[in-house]
Motif scaffolding. Structure first.
Motif, PDB file in Angstrom:
ATOM      1  N   TYR A  77      32.900  28.413  35.469  1.00  0.00           N
ATOM      2  CA  TYR A  77      33.093  27.333  36.352  1.00  0.00           C
ATOM      3  C   TYR A  77      32.304  27.645  37.509  1.00  0.00           C
ATOM      4  O   TYR A  77      32.013  28.564  38.123  1.00  0.00           O
ATOM      5  N   HIS A 127      37.288  28.034  32.591  1.00  0.00           N
ATOM      6  CA  HIS A 127      37.382  28.756  33.817  1.00  0.00           C
ATOM      7  C   HIS A 127      37.717  28.075  34.903  1.00  0.00           C
ATOM      8  O   HIS A 127      37.282  26.911  35.018  1.00  0.00           O
ATOM      9  N   ARG A 137      39.509  34.243  41.171  1.00  0.00           N
ATOM     10  CA  ARG A 137      39.252  33.837  42.650  1.00  0.00           C
ATOM     11  C   ARG A 137      37.850  33.212  42.923  1.00  0.00           C
ATOM     12  O   ARG A 137      37.722  32.084  43.515  1.00  0.00           O
ATOM     13  N   GLY A 138      36.715  33.698  42.335  1.00  0.00           N
ATOM     14  CA  GLY A 138      35.523  33.267  42.700  1.00  0.00           C
ATOM     15  C   GLY A 138      34.997  34.215  43.398  1.00  0.00           C
ATOM     16  O   GLY A 138      35.481  34.792  44.267  1.00  0.00           O
ATOM     17  N   ASP A 139      33.348  33.938  43.607  1.00  0.00           N
ATOM     18  CA  ASP A 139      32.967  35.102  44.498  1.00  0.00           C
ATOM     19  C   ASP A 139      32.897  34.480  46.097  1.00  0.00           C
ATOM     20  O   ASP A 139      32.844  33.436  46.295  1.00  0.00           O
ATOM     21  N   ALA A 155      43.002  35.823  43.199  1.00  0.00           N
ATOM     22  CA  ALA A 155      43.266  35.235  41.695  1.00  0.00           C
ATOM     23  C   ALA A 155      44.701  35.081  41.414  1.00  0.00           C
ATOM     24  O   ALA A 155      45.380  33.919  41.026  1.00  0.00           O
ATOM     25  N   TYR A 182      38.000  44.927  36.091  1.00  0.00           N
ATOM     26  CA  TYR A 182      36.708  45.448  36.254  1.00  0.00           C
ATOM     27  C   TYR A 182      36.754  47.203  35.979  1.00  0.00           C
ATOM     28  O   TYR A 182      37.219  47.846  36.801  1.00  0.00           O
ATOM     29  N   HIS A 188      36.252  46.584  41.080  1.00  0.00           N
ATOM     30  CA  HIS A 188      35.501  45.192  41.817  1.00  0.00           C
ATOM     31  C   HIS A 188      34.905  45.653  43.129  1.00  0.00           C
ATOM     32  O   HIS A 188      35.426  46.416  43.855  1.00  0.00           O
ATOM     33  N   SER A 222      36.984  46.335  46.491  1.00  0.00           N
ATOM     34  CA  SER A 222      37.944  47.302  46.261  1.00  0.00           C
ATOM     35  C   SER A 222      37.264  48.494  46.815  1.00  0.00           C
ATOM     36  O   SER A 222      36.229  48.982  46.485  1.00  0.00           O
ATOM     37  N   ASP A 244      42.295  48.696  42.908  1.00  0.00           N
ATOM     38  CA  ASP A 244      42.065  47.581  42.055  1.00  0.00           C
ATOM     39  C   ASP A 244      43.127  47.452  41.040  1.00  0.00           C
ATOM     40  O   ASP A 244      43.441  46.289  40.548  1.00  0.00           O
ATOM     41  N   TYR A 272      46.549  45.829  42.071  1.00  0.00           N
ATOM     42  CA  TYR A 272      46.502  44.241  42.366  1.00  0.00           C
ATOM     43  C   TYR A 272      46.150  43.707  40.979  1.00  0.00           C
ATOM     44  O   TYR A 272      46.534  42.746  40.761  1.00  0.00           O
ATOM     45  N   GLU A 322      49.557  43.282  39.691  1.00  0.00           N
ATOM     46  CA  GLU A 322      50.346  42.233  40.289  1.00  0.00           C
ATOM     47  C   GLU A 322      49.852  40.922  39.631  1.00  0.00           C
ATOM     48  O   GLU A 322      50.722  39.983  39.409  1.00  0.00           O
ATOM     49  N   LYS A 323      48.580  40.893  39.323  1.00  0.00           N
ATOM     50  CA  LYS A 323      47.950  39.470  38.881  1.00  0.00           C
ATOM     51  C   LYS A 323      48.685  39.366  37.404  1.00  0.00           C
ATOM     52  O   LYS A 323      49.094  38.176  36.955  1.00  0.00           O
TER      53      LYS A 323
HETATM   54  P1  FAD Z   1      40.824  38.753  42.406  1.00  0.00           P
HETATM   55  O1  FAD Z   1      41.533  38.978  41.268  1.00  0.00           O
HETATM   56  O2  FAD Z   1      41.426  37.970  43.447  1.00  0.00           O
HETATM   57  O3  FAD Z   1      40.181  40.204  42.879  1.00  0.00           O
HETATM   58  C1  FAD Z   1      39.126  40.040  43.877  1.00  0.00           C
HETATM   59  C2  FAD Z   1      39.311  41.576  44.724  1.00  0.00           C
HETATM   60  O4  FAD Z   1      40.662  41.374  45.741  1.00  0.00           O
HETATM   61  C3  FAD Z   1      39.706  42.766  44.015  1.00  0.00           C
HETATM   62  O5  FAD Z   1      38.913  43.759  44.721  1.00  0.00           O
HETATM   63  C4  FAD Z   1      41.238  43.078  43.927  1.00  0.00           C
HETATM   64  O6  FAD Z   1      41.565  44.377  43.995  1.00  0.00           O
HETATM   65  C5  FAD Z   1      41.438  42.394  45.346  1.00  0.00           C
HETATM   66  N1  FAD Z   1      42.772  42.009  45.261  1.00  0.00           N
HETATM   67  C6  FAD Z   1      43.361  41.202  44.187  1.00  0.00           C
HETATM   68  N2  FAD Z   1      44.578  40.578  44.761  1.00  0.00           N
HETATM   69  C7  FAD Z   1      44.874  41.283  46.027  1.00  0.00           C
HETATM   70  C8  FAD Z   1      45.741  40.992  46.979  1.00  0.00           C
HETATM   71  N3  FAD Z   1      46.922  40.412  46.608  1.00  0.00           N
HETATM   72  N4  FAD Z   1      45.658  41.566  48.051  1.00  0.00           N
HETATM   73  C9  FAD Z   1      44.542  42.455  48.563  1.00  0.00           C
HETATM   74  N5  FAD Z   1      43.452  42.472  47.626  1.00  0.00           N
HETATM   75  C10 FAD Z   1      43.709  41.786  46.168  1.00  0.00           C
HETATM   76  N6  FAD Z   1      33.038  33.446  38.921  1.00  0.00           N
HETATM   77  C11 FAD Z   1      32.845  32.192  38.867  1.00  0.00           C
HETATM   78  O7  FAD Z   1      32.448  31.541  40.138  1.00  0.00           O
HETATM   79  N7  FAD Z   1      33.063  31.261  37.937  1.00  0.00           N
HETATM   80  C12 FAD Z   1      33.316  31.859  36.664  1.00  0.00           C
HETATM   81  O8  FAD Z   1      33.754  31.184  35.715  1.00  0.00           O
HETATM   82  C13 FAD Z   1      33.525  33.318  36.470  1.00  0.00           C
HETATM   83  N8  FAD Z   1      34.105  33.896  35.589  1.00  0.00           N
HETATM   84  C14 FAD Z   1      34.398  35.262  35.352  1.00  0.00           C
HETATM   85  C15 FAD Z   1      34.618  35.738  34.074  1.00  0.00           C
HETATM   86  C16 FAD Z   1      34.893  37.214  34.211  1.00  0.00           C
HETATM   87  C17 FAD Z   1      35.483  37.763  32.849  1.00  0.00           C
HETATM   88  C18 FAD Z   1      34.833  38.239  35.222  1.00  0.00           C
HETATM   89  C19 FAD Z   1      34.789  39.562  35.106  1.00  0.00           C
HETATM   90  C20 FAD Z   1      34.401  37.425  36.495  1.00  0.00           C
HETATM   91  C21 FAD Z   1      34.148  36.022  36.311  1.00  0.00           C
HETATM   92  N9  FAD Z   1      33.420  35.301  37.841  1.00  0.00           N
HETATM   93  C22 FAD Z   1      33.545  34.029  37.620  1.00  0.00           C
HETATM   94  C23 FAD Z   1      33.252  36.178  38.862  1.00  0.00           C
HETATM   95  C24 FAD Z   1      34.546  36.424  39.923  1.00  0.00           C
HETATM   96  O9  FAD Z   1      35.045  35.051  40.310  1.00  0.00           O
HETATM   97  C25 FAD Z   1      34.336  37.328  40.867  1.00  0.00           C
HETATM   98  O10 FAD Z   1      34.245  38.685  40.316  1.00  0.00           O
HETATM   99  C26 FAD Z   1      35.397  37.494  42.135  1.00  0.00           C
HETATM  100  O11 FAD Z   1      34.738  38.237  43.123  1.00  0.00           O
HETATM  101  C27 FAD Z   1      36.483  38.047  41.844  1.00  0.00           C
HETATM  102  O12 FAD Z   1      37.430  37.144  41.011  1.00  0.00           O
HETATM  103  P2  FAD Z   1      38.776  37.636  40.467  1.00  0.00           P
HETATM  104  O13 FAD Z   1      39.443  36.767  39.746  1.00  0.00           O
HETATM  105  O14 FAD Z   1      38.831  38.977  39.774  1.00  0.00           O
HETATM  106  O15 FAD Z   1      39.481  38.198  41.948  1.00  0.00           O
END
Ligand code: FAD
Length: 298
Positions: free
Chosen positions: A49, A77, A107-109, A127, A148, A152, A155, A161, A164, A167-168
């Protein structure tokens, strides 16, 4: 078909990833590329995505096309960080209406533009909130999420990491896919730690075949992944010869996959990066291994 049902099987499998085009003019050619990868009959294909949701329409169109033409299950995604709740809900409805059963919830970057905005007005910060939203839709999706092995970048430490991540998973994740790893030991160490933390869902290691020297810097910048000396030597030695580098990169990725299989992993996700020839070469290298049950999963 739900991806979790594939992951629960005992035979060795591979899945591939494609990314949609940024512009409409490239849509047909990317669709053909995705079809060429699907023709290898992987266990499933994931379609990424675009950051910010700009290419979201293409994600679903490509996923649907692959399912219809090749019968290959797809994983759409979906990111949430720059989207409103209404947009996300609409997307979930759309995915369901298109008959796609699997969502990779991300979540996305945080882009520099996004970081300048006021986070108190964001509808989603992590996420886990998207996963809850998908669950609340009431549709029976199979949900994947990212993890990760090398932490990540947001973190401060691995314990946090993994907390969380748990939790996810507890919010309703069926399986996890890792950020790219070039050293399998990092994956195995991570797996041990998350199992200790009570995370029991299947985890797919993400393998990125590096097939040209320019990709190395980009891949490391994007992922922060550790590049082992053994791989650096390959790039140093063969990097200036594109054909040699491609062959060596495919061999390195194949070697990683065989090592994962030989140590009890049954499903590996390949970041095939819209390269049908690379996907096909890896499949060919594993032709006597794939789809066989070697009795590693009880
Ligand atoms: P999260 O799970 O939200 O984690 C992000 C950070 O926040 C981590 O450090 C985590 O420890 C922390 N965190 C999580 N929950 C909490 C909470 N409740 N309170 C405080 N901190 C918290 N990006 C795109 O744009 N499009 C894609 O299609 C895409 N596909 C991907 C596929 C894979 C397999 C991977 C590994 C990454 C992909 N990404 C994609 C990149 C991803 O969007 C980024 O790595 C983004 O920065 C984190 O996404 P996440 O879903 O892991 O986030």
């Amino acid at each position: 078909m739900k991806i979790i049902d594939i992951l629960n099987r005992k035979d060795m499998s591979l899945s591939f990833e494609v990314f949609p085009p940024k512009r409409e003019t490239a849509f047909e050619s990317v669709k053909l590329t995705a079809e060429s990868i699907a023709a290898n009959n992987p266990a499933f294909m994931s379609v990424t995505y675009g950051a910010g949701g700009g290419t979201s329409r293409y994600t679903l169109d490509i996923a649907k096309d692959i399912e219809e033409k090749f019968g290959v299950p797809t994983l759409a995604h979906l990111t949430c960080v720059s989207s409103s709740r209404a947009m996300v809900k609409e997307k979930i409805e759309e995915i369901h209406a298109m008959g796609i059963e699997n969502i990779m919830a991300l979540r996305g970057d945080l882009t520099p533009e996004l970081e300048k905005t006021d986070p108190t007005i964001w509808d989603y910060r992590h996420a886990v909130e998207l996963i809850r939203e998908i669950k609340e839709s009431g549709y029976d999706f199979c949900i994947g999420a990212a993890c990760y092995p090398e932490i990540h970048p947001d973190s401060s430490n691995q314990r946090e990491d993994i907390k969380y991540l748990k939790e996810k998973v507890d919010a309703g994740v069926d399986f996890l896919t890792t950020q790219m790893v070039f050293d399998n030991n990092l994956f195995f160490n991570f797996l041990y730690k998350i199992r200790e933390a009570g995370i029991t869902v299947p985890v797919l290691p993400g393998i990125m075949p590096i097939t040209n020297a320019n990709q190395v810097e980009r891949a490391i910048k994007l992922s922060g992944s550790f590049m082992p000396q053994r791989f650096k030597a390959i790039v140093d030695y063969f990097g200036s010869d594109p054909d040699a580098m491609k062959q060596a990169g495919i061999a390195y990725a194949t070697d990683q996959i065989i090592d994962l299989y030989a140590n009890g992993v049954t499903n590996v996700h390949v970041y095939s990066m819209n390269k049908p020839d690379v996907a096909q070469a890896i499949m060919g290298n594993l032709s006597n291994i794939l789809w066989k049950d070697f009795g590693v999963k009880e």
